[in-house]
Write an enzyme that holds these catalytic residues in place. Structure first.
Site, PDB file in Angstrom:
ATOM      1  CD  GLU B  62      -1.527  -0.127   3.566  1.00  0.00           C
ATOM      2  OE1 GLU B  62      -1.836  -1.279   3.871  1.00  0.00           O
ATOM      3  OE2 GLU B  62      -2.064   0.861   4.038  1.00  0.00           O
ATOM      4  N   GLY B  63       2.068   1.212   0.424  1.00  0.00           N
ATOM      5  CA  GLY B  63       2.909   2.400   0.334  1.00  0.00           C
ATOM      6  C   GLY B  63       3.055   2.881  -1.094  1.00  0.00           C
TER       7      GLY B  63
END
Lengths: 338, 271
Positions: B62-63
């Protein structure tokens, strides 16, 4: 609707009035925080969990002391834990009144004892969102829109404890969630490279730093390395944040430490876990070691140079060496103190 | 679901609960699918699948990293620089969740402190909600990206510690929606996309959800467990699949890969 930070109209008005000239914005962190962080401000925290966290800026805010700050971010660890830790130790000197967030914790290193302490003792107002909700809120702000629709953060209890609104989509007739823009008074962001005007280059994941910068009234940037403007201008597609969104540029190597800064250094795991351990102790009633930590590492130093100066060279060296290397090249490296 | 090709005929006799979970997780993953991974055991599971039956699995973090190869040791965070090595595409959180919302993510791994019979999860608070929302008995870290993955991944796999106090009929707070109240079209009516939870992996059982009622059911018991022992650790009544089987223990090769190649320093897989 009660806006935290600026309302969309105010954010627009402030930006129209802002000096957008291309000028040298270098200043000391002390000056930057003095000028751009005021009591009661809504502060957008850049980075993501402990990756590129604006630790140096957070420490300076703590040193100078502010009251009633509110924080907005997706997922963060060190920065809210430092800020809440400072409030726990010296509430008369520094305080936060509100958190708007999706996650406070340290992933591999565990949950946040300071979040537990502050909420379980009813010392702070909280508003839960999902990561994407908060990213969308900054994005709406960056786009000059009062809200954006999203299909995240609905169906459960999160929407019941925040200011999102369900509507029926006028095109599909299905329910969809609207999240309000987030316009912080000040965005605090650490990047790898910036020029003197504030053009920023972020390496690796951008997280939501560009959106936050564009949405905020003011932005303080610390950078690992100041680069020539020509470097930016030769490859402007690599600019993550344009200069006119930025108000202060501070060159501060290790400005994220003990967090990670992509391509520059890995986590300062030994120090990160040390601080985390002190917050765990504090929640269980062992107060003094955390106070001593702040006295030594935050209040006891003048600036980030002083803080980093207290780190054993072996820890900084290891964090630099281990970053962005394959397993093969990591062989033989040993974290000091681990 | 993947037919797990049993290339490694010899079963390990010495393995830890987390190694069992990782192996079970890896075996649920189909090759060539896009997997959204959270921090911890899912990272080990994805890598194990890549090294066995799923060399073309595409991890997303998700980064902002899409399709990396985890060759710099296990990441300590979904925003870790180690999630970006040899990535195909790197942006930020908006990008990775827009991919999810658009439908690019086949499988999301999520967890929580509490799970209910419909696969709804709590990772926000223990206490009375909404009365004590601001000062809960125990404050948990919050949604992070779990609330997003649960809303929009095509389906999710849940990893939860199998304890009586965690498998509850009613959650104290619903962070990540699963099948909601189990009613037909519940997810669609709530504005959600994706099909919700498909599997629950614990140290005691591999579970799925009944097609009709959407309640949790035991598909397989883990080595050494029985339907009775699984039920005894569960705070609601579990259904039992008609084709119930005993889950194959990790093979020696799977354990070797975990211990020697993937997580040699036991960051996530304790022994």
């Amino acid at each position: 609707m009660e806006w935290t930070g600026l309302s969309p109209d105010d954010a627009r008005e402030k930006l129209e009035q802002k000096d957008k000239s291309k000028r040298d914005k270098r200043m000391s962190l002390t000056e930057a925080v003095k000028e751009f962080v005021k009591d009661g401000d809504h502060v957008g925290v850049g980075g993501f969990v402990n990756s590129r966290p604006p630790v140096a800026i957070a420490h300076e805010i703590i040193r100078q002391g502010r009251q009633d700050l509110s924080l907005a971010f997706q997922s963060a660890g060190l920065v809210p834990d430092y800020l809440m830790g400072a409030m726990a130790i010296r509430p008369d000197h520094f305080s936060i009144s509100r958190l708007e967030f999706a996650y406070v914790g340290h992933e591999y290193a565990g949950t946040s004892s300071m979040l537990r302490y502050m909420t379980e003792n009813n010392k702070i107002v909280i508003e839960d969102w999902t990561n994407y909700n908060m990213s969308t809120r900054f994005k709406a702000g960056s786009m000059g829109l009062p809200f954006l629709p999203t299909r995240s953060g609905l169906g459960g209890d999160i929407e019941k404890c925040n200011r999102s609104q369900y509507i029926k989509c006028p095109f599909t007739d299905r329910d969809i969630l609207l999240v309000p823009a987030c316009h912080p008074d000040v965005g605090i962001i650490h990047v790898q490279e910036a020029d003197i005007y504030g053009n920023c280059r972020i390496k690796g994941q951008t997280f939501t730093c560009p959106e936050m910068a564009m949405a905020s009234k003011n932005v303080i940037v610390t950078c690992e390395k100041l680069v020539e403007h020509d470097v930016i201008a030769t490859e402007p597609t690599r600019t993550s944040i344009p200069y006119f969104a930025v108000d202060a540029v501070v060159e501060l190597p290790f400005g994220s430490f003990p967090g990670l800064c992509h391509d520059i250094h890995y986590y300062g795991k030994t120090h990160l876990e040390y601080y985390k351990g002190l917050t765990n102790g504090f929640r269980k009633g062992v107060v003094e070691p955390l106070r001593e930590y702040f006295d030594k590492y935050v209040f006891g130093v003048k600036d980030t140079d002083g803080f980093i100066g207290l780190m054993p060279y072996e820890q900084l060296k290891y964090a630099r060496q281990v970053e962005s290397r394959s397993l093969h090249l990591q062989q033989g490296l040993q974290e000091p103190g681990a | 679901m993947t037919e797990y090709a049993n290339d490694f005929s010899e079963y390990a006799t010495d393995f830890s609960p987390s190694e069992m979970i990782v192996t079970a997780g890896a075996r649920q993953l189909e090759n060539k699918k896009v997997i959204f991974a959270g921090t911890g055991l899912p990272m080990v599971g994805i890598t194990l699948a890549q090294l066995t039956h799923g060399p073309d699995i595409i991890p997303v973090f998700e980064g902002g990293a899409v399709g990396p190869t985890l060759n710099r040791s296990l990441p300590l965070s979904v925003g870790d620089s180690r999630t970006t090595s040899k990535a195909n595409f790197i942006q930020g959180l908006n990008s990775s969740f827009e991919l999810t919302q658009r439908g690019f993510i086949d499988v999301g791994f999520i967890g929580g402190a509490e799970v209910d019979p419909y696969g709804n999860l709590n990772s926000t608070m223990i206490g009375n909600f909404p009365e004590n929302y601001m000062n809960p008995d125990i404050r948990l870290p919050g949604s992070g990206g779990a609330g997003d993955m649960s809303c929009s991944c095509t389906y999710t796999i849940l990893i939860v510690q199998h304890e009586l106090r965690r498998f509850v009929e009613e959650l104290q707070y619903m962070t990540s929606p699963g099948h909601l109240d189990g009613s037909p079209d519940a997810r669609k009516n709530a504005g959600l996309q994706g099909k919700g939870p498909r599997r629950v992996i614990t140290t005691k059982a591999l579970m799925g959800f009944d097609d009709e009622t959407k309640r949790m059911k035991i598909l397989a018991t883990m080595p050494g467990e029985t339907v009775e022992s699984v039920q005894a650790a569960t705070g609601f009544e579990l259904l039992v699949d008609e084709n119930l089987y005993e889950f194959e223990p990790p093979t020696k090769e799977e354990i070797r890969l975990i211990r020697e190649d993937i997580d040699p320093t036991q960051i996530y897989c304790k022994r």
